[in-house]
Design a protein around this motif. Structure first.
Motif, PDB file in Angstrom:
ATOM      1  N   MET A   1       0.834  -1.189   0.000  1.00 18.59           N
ATOM      2  CA  MET A   1       0.000   0.000   0.000  1.00 18.59           C
ATOM      3  C   MET A   1       0.872   1.244   0.000  1.00 18.59           C
ATOM      4  N   THR A   2       0.850   1.975  -1.047  1.00 19.49           N
ATOM      5  CA  THR A   2       1.633   3.192  -1.040  1.00 19.49           C
ATOM      6  C   THR A   2       0.707   4.338  -0.690  1.00 19.49           C
ATOM      7  N   HIS A   4       0.430   7.254  -2.060  1.00 20.34           N
ATOM      8  CA  HIS A   4       0.383   8.306  -3.068  1.00 20.34           C
ATOM      9  C   HIS A   4      -1.037   8.811  -3.221  1.00 20.34           C
ATOM     10  N   THR A   5      -1.187   9.914  -3.894  1.00 17.06           N
ATOM     11  CA  THR A   5      -2.482  10.566  -3.979  1.00 17.06           C
ATOM     12  C   THR A   5      -2.910  10.725  -5.427  1.00 17.06           C
ATOM     13  N   PRO A   6      -3.686   9.804  -5.938  1.00 24.21           N
ATOM     14  CA  PRO A   6      -4.125   9.998  -7.311  1.00 24.21           C
ATOM     15  C   PRO A   6      -5.092  11.172  -7.388  1.00 24.21           C
ATOM     16  N   ALA A   7      -4.991  11.908  -8.440  1.00 17.94           N
ATOM     17  CA  ALA A   7      -5.916  13.024  -8.606  1.00 17.94           C
ATOM     18  C   ALA A   7      -7.298  12.473  -8.862  1.00 17.94           C
ATOM     19  N   ASP A  10      -8.099  11.205 -12.179  1.00 21.60           N
ATOM     20  CA  ASP A  10      -7.299  10.083 -12.630  1.00 21.60           C
ATOM     21  C   ASP A  10      -8.153   8.992 -13.262  1.00 21.60           C
ATOM     22  N   ALA A  11      -9.323   8.847 -12.681  1.00 23.49           N
ATOM     23  CA  ALA A  11     -10.161   7.737 -13.101  1.00 23.49           C
ATOM     24  C   ALA A  11     -10.773   7.972 -14.469  1.00 23.49           C
ATOM     25  N   ALA A 362       2.968  21.340  -5.633  1.00 26.28           N
ATOM     26  CA  ALA A 362       2.633  20.060  -6.256  1.00 26.28           C
ATOM     27  C   ALA A 362       1.490  19.385  -5.521  1.00 26.28           C
ATOM     28  N   PRO A 366      -2.255  18.904  -7.904  1.00 16.62           N
ATOM     29  CA  PRO A 366      -1.648  17.694  -8.444  1.00 16.62           C
ATOM     30  C   PRO A 366      -1.979  17.502  -9.918  1.00 16.62           C
TER      31      PRO A 366
ATOM     32  N   PRO B  37      -6.063   6.700  -0.723  1.00 21.82           N
ATOM     33  CA  PRO B  37      -6.715   7.327  -1.888  1.00 21.82           C
ATOM     34  C   PRO B  37      -6.952   6.299  -2.997  1.00 21.82           C
ATOM     35  N   GLN B 421       4.152  16.166 -10.466  1.00 23.65           N
ATOM     36  CA  GLN B 421       2.840  16.743 -10.159  1.00 23.65           C
ATOM     37  C   GLN B 421       1.694  15.894 -10.682  1.00 23.65           C
ATOM     38  N   SER B 423      -0.694  12.427 -11.196  1.00 22.89           N
ATOM     39  CA  SER B 423      -1.214  11.379 -10.319  1.00 22.89           C
ATOM     40  C   SER B 423      -0.506  10.062 -10.621  1.00 22.89           C
ATOM     41  N   GLY B 424      -0.656   9.112  -9.705  1.00 26.54           N
ATOM     42  CA  GLY B 424       0.037   7.833  -9.827  1.00 26.54           C
ATOM     43  C   GLY B 424      -0.204   7.127 -11.151  1.00 26.54           C
ATOM     44  N   ARG B 455     -10.216   1.978 -11.285  1.00 24.11           N
ATOM     45  CA  ARG B 455     -10.624   2.334 -12.653  1.00 24.11           C
ATOM     46  C   ARG B 455      -9.424   2.563 -13.556  1.00 24.11           C
ATOM     47  N   THR B 456      -8.390   3.220 -13.024  1.00 16.93           N
ATOM     48  CA  THR B 456      -7.188   3.434 -13.825  1.00 16.93           C
ATOM     49  C   THR B 456      -6.539   2.098 -14.146  1.00 16.93           C
TER      50      THR B 456
END
Lengths: 366, 550
Positions: A1-2, A4-7, A10-11, A362, A366, B37, B421, B423-424, B455-456
């Motif tokens: 589990m990282t 990180h913060t997906p925007a 992102d989806a 950043a 993001p 997240p 900047q 997203s993953g 979803r990604t």
């Protein structure tokens, strides 16, 4: 589990793309370079304000012969010193031996002029090669051993200090090479006033030696902004593991960066020797701290990955204006060093503050 | 698009009460939730540990086992649910709180200080001191006592950094024993141990159990679990689907079935045909490497996705790095497009053989976070677009960046946006884009969707599928079984740096994953080794000693 913060958006990758998605018309290097430009503009403004300040306090600050000519000569020399440090900073390394590499290189020039009777530019070439060679050796040691560049260049500094002093005492009686090839004195004293096209001559306040600096800036600037090698140096500084995994020849680039640093240190050594009139073991002994000041003030990152050639000139100019101004005001050497120390501290903090601010930015966008 | 991992909820709702249980639990975690997240790492996990009992916690990679342990030991704060110790609700703010409350843990990741001695590492949590100075005698005595518990004959003054992986793991266990704890949590404690050391550890677990300690064992090795555990909890997608049942009631097959679940929908990708008799693009023949691979043979054809499955530390990433010229090949051959090759560095793999590697840790190994998108994508093509004097036409760089931004659907504000900047998911696409821009024909993709939301992830699967359909030969390394079953044409299983078997992908999730898990756990058919080879015993076939060396 990282963590990180997906925007949130992102989806959306799977949705049909619209025209707005593909590379909108944002000016090239926006954001990143506007911040750098702002910083350099700040340097120009602060420098100009100081010039006005010093000039109104002492009118002699504007004297072309007494102040402006030597000031520009110092700026010329120390900008090249700064570029030498910039080369190692670009890959996230440092070169603490920058001064001693200059001395080593200048020593070869002295030998070339005194023992081998080479003409001015042939001797310069010999010295630059020597500087590049000692730099390449340093880079190779760093790559091969994996020891931090701080340690290796510090050791190199000591080794060269001994070697250079020993050589001077063996080969000369006055601890200096005093032979002057044709053209050296002219290079020392001549200004642009001696360069005339028809009846139009240059300003007597601008030393000819500044031309070396301009050439060096153009070459280094071209390297970092236009070539594959320069880009790869920046990537090594940015993340050397990723660089290696992307096919960048990391070892070769590390050696190359240090070789470039050694060669530029040699050029600075030459310029200083020309100004002072002789090649001595003491050349470059005051290079090390100013070598960091110029680039860092100008926006080159200590951690590597970003350089600014013009910024190095501006940062160096600011430092030299302060130094020259304080001297004109009659500040003693001790006080002068206090002020310079404070500037260094501020310069190094700027590096850190900037990275914190950009990290915050950043997170915020993001 | 339906994600293959989408399950239909827990197959078996938790019984409200377990009347037959004799003792009250020492540690109880009820309906724990922990969200990251885009990821529900825990979403209703219940775990009860009782004094004098060994409890197994099982589940696939990513089921939430390690997260659960980290919540229980104060490393993460839970987002929901209830934690209680001896019936009293607890709220740990730091791992120190958990240690003070009597909970010790051996994490899956190593947590030793390599520069410190064995004695210092073992007593690190409570270094004995006298008037502010370290009491070396007492420290050594305590450390010796812990080592004696393990029958371990290690020099107390050795630097831990100079020990072998197995020895370090034992030091970690000794460290957990140093604080007399009521609860001991062991997360994959035997992954680096030999059979003999494992047996000894299991003996100690039994002894601690008899002394009244509550022990939790997380392990992928079912043989250990059945040898020592009394009860079992199984997690799936962050939910406990089996809660504290007596393990004796289950067979291994049952447990694997519960771990895997059954409702996994098949993918909805367009069919892709692979010529099974076409010449392989990449072929390994009895390859052995300096990092310990022994006799690895595999082949990947044009348009094929070959999966390489295994546990962490099985040697999959190291194999990829050997193929990129980053590790020494000591035996066997690599053939690219039918020709024997020696690959010395990444540049050669890329430019000569057109092999690319999308690394597992994108931030550390794949990307230049403080550089713009252009640099990140163009890095692999500079040698191709370079003109005289090393000049790189910036326009060409931007065109390439724009092309792949468009093709992979990378969402950026422009070509100059810093990759840090993004997203993953978008970062991962950039990490992939540079290899596509370099026109690689063989692509090794390592754990492409770790830490990426559902979803990604689905979009990424579509992308990898499409790349294969376009003719790339893809070697896919993943610990995510649903991902493997979604994408791979065949699955190779790697264990202890060797290939232990191949499973054709029938796209029936249950059967494929059970076959794979059987290979991993060594409970498969008789032709497979039933136990890990002893690392201290060099394999004669390879003629050198495998990994696990100091």
């Amino acid at each position: 589990m990282t963590g990180h913060t997906p925007a949130p958006d992102d989806a959306d990758v799977g949705r049909p793309r619209t025209a707005t998605d593909s590379a909108p018309a944002v000016p090239r290097w926006a954001g990143r370079w506007s911040a750098g430009t702002a910083q350099r503009l700040g340097l120009v403004l602060v420098g100009a304000a100081l010039v006005v300040l010093f000039g109104s306090a002492r009118a002699s600050f504007y004297d072309q012969q007494l102040t402006v000519f030597p000031l520009l000569r110092d700026i010329a020399v120390f900008t090249v010193v700064g570029l030498s440090q910039l080369a190692t900073m670009s890959i996230g390394h440092m070169n603490l031996a920058v001064g001693r590499m200059a001395a080593f290189s200048a020593m070869f020039m002295g030998i070339a002029y005194q023992q081998w009777h080479l003409p001015l530019y042939a001797g310069l070439a010999v010295g630059l090669l020597a500087g590049a060679a000692i730099g390449a050796l340093t880079g190779w040691i760093i790559s091969a051993t994996g020891v931090n560049s701080f340690v290796v260049t510090l050791a190199m500094d000591f080794a060269l200090l001994g070697l250079v002093s020993l050589t001077y005492s063996q080969l000369t009686t006055v601890a200096a090479f005093t032979a002057k090839p044709a053209g050296m004195d002219e290079l020392r004293g001549y200004s642009m006033a001696d360069v005339c096209v028809g009846n139009v001559c240059g300003s007597p306040a601008i030393p000819q030696i500044l031309l070396f600096t301009i050439v060096a800036m153009l070459l280094v600037g071209y390297l970092y902004s236009r070539t594959r090698t320069g880009r790869e140096l920046l990537l090594v500084g940015s993340n050397s593991t990723a660089a290696r995994l992307s096919g960048v020849p990391v070892t070769r680039r590390v050696i190359g960066a240090h070789a470039l640093s050694g060669m530029l240190a040699g050029l600075a050594g030459f310029m200083l020797a020309v100004t002072s009139g002789s090649f001595t073991a003491g050349i470059g002994s005051e290079f090390m701290i100013p070598s960091f000041l110029g680039p860092v003030l100008g926006g080159t990152l200590l951690t590597g990955g970003a350089v600014s050639v013009v910024g190095t000139l501006l940062g160096t100019s600011l430092v030299q204006v302060i130094r020259q101004g304080l001297t004109t005001l009659g500040t003693g050497l001790e006080n002068l060093n206090i002020y310079l120390g404070v500037i260094l501290l501020l310069a190094l903090s700027t590096d850190r503050i900037r990275s914190v601010v950009s990290a915050r930015r950043a997170v915020a966008h993001p | 698009m339906t994600h293959p991992a989408a399950h239909t909820g827990p197959t078996k709702p938790a019984e409200p009460a377990e009347p037959a249980e004799p003792a009250e639990p020492i540690l109880s975690a009820d309906r724990l939730a922990k969200y990251f997240p885009g990821v529900r790492a825990l979403d209703g996990a219940t775990l009860h540990l009782r004094a004098g009992s060994v409890h197994a916690l099982l589940g696939e990679n990513g089921a939430g086992k390690s997260t659960l342990i980290k919540v229980v030991t104060g490393l993460y704060r839970p987002d929901g649910g209830r934690l209680a110790l001896d019936g009293t609700p607890i709220d740990f703010h730091s791992p120190q709180d958990a240690v003070r409350a009597g909970i010790s843990v051996v994490h899956q990741e190593r947590n030793v200080i390599p520069e410190f001695s064995v004695a210092e590492n073992i007593t690190l949590r409570r270094i004995p001191s006298r008037r502010g100075l370290v009491d070396r005698d007492r420290m050594r005595a305590q450390a010796r006592r812990c080592l004696d518990l393990l029958d371990l004959d290690l020099d107390l003054d050795t630097r831990v950094g100079s020990l072998s992986t197995a020895q370090v793991q034992l030091v970690e266990i000794a460290k957990a024993l140093s604080t007399d704890s009521k609860v001991l949590l062991l997360d994959e404690p035997t992954s680096a141990l030999t059979l003999r050391e494992t047996d000894r550890l299991l003996d100690i677990v039994r002894r601690l159990r008899d002394q009244g300690t509550a022990v939790l064992l997380v392990s992928h090795k079912l043989e250990e679990v059945f040898a020592v555990c009394d009860t079992v909890t199984v997690l799936r997608d962050g939910v406990s689907v089996l809660e504290g049942e007596p393990i004796a009631a289950y067979s291994r097959e049952d447990i694997v079935g519960v771990m895997v679940g059954r409702a996994h929908t098949a993918r909805e990708f367009a069919p892709r045909t692979v010529d099974p008799h076409g010449p392989p693009m990449l072929e390994l023949d009895a390859l052995s490497t300096a990092s310990g691979h022994c006799d690895v043979s595999l082949d990947v054809r044009r348009g094929e996705i070959v999966g390489l499955y295994g546990l962490v530390g099985a040697g999959r990433t190291e194999l990829a790095k050997a193929l990129m010229g980053l590790d020494r090949v000591v035996g066997g051959t690599i053939r690219v497009r039918g020709e024997d090759v020696r690959i010395r560095n990444v540049g050669q793999a890329l430019n000569t053989h057109r092999i690319g590697y999308v690394p597992e840790n994108r931030k550390e190994e794949g990307l230049f976070l403080d550089q713009p998108l252009t640099m990140n994508i163009a890095v692999t093509v500079w040698s191709r677009i370079r003109r005289s004097l090393g000049y790189i036409p910036a326009r060409r760089e931007r065109e390439l960046a724009a092309e792949y931004t468009e093709r992979l659907g990378i969402r950026v504000s422009g070509p100059s946006q810093l990759v840090g900047q993004l997203s993953g998911g978008n970062q991962q696409k950039v990490s992939l884009a540079k290899w596509l821009a370099a026109r690689t024909e063989i692509l090794i993709i390592d754990e492409p969707t770790v830490g990426i939301d559902v979803r990604t992830k689905a979009a990424f699967h579509q992308l990898i599928w499409q790349l294969a359909a376009d003719g790339l030969a893809i070697l896919l390394i993943t610990s995510d079984l649903p991902e493997m079953v979604t994408l791979a044409d065949r699955v190779l299983v790697m264990r202890d740096h060797r290939i232990t078997g191949e499973v054709p992908n029938t796209h029936d999730y249950a059967s494929v994953s059970q076959a794979v898990i059987r290979l991993i756990h060594g409970t498969g058919s008789g032709s497979l080794p039933t136990a890990a080879p002893d690392p201290s015993n060099p394999d004669p076939a390879c003629g050198f000693e495998p990994s696990n060396r100091p």
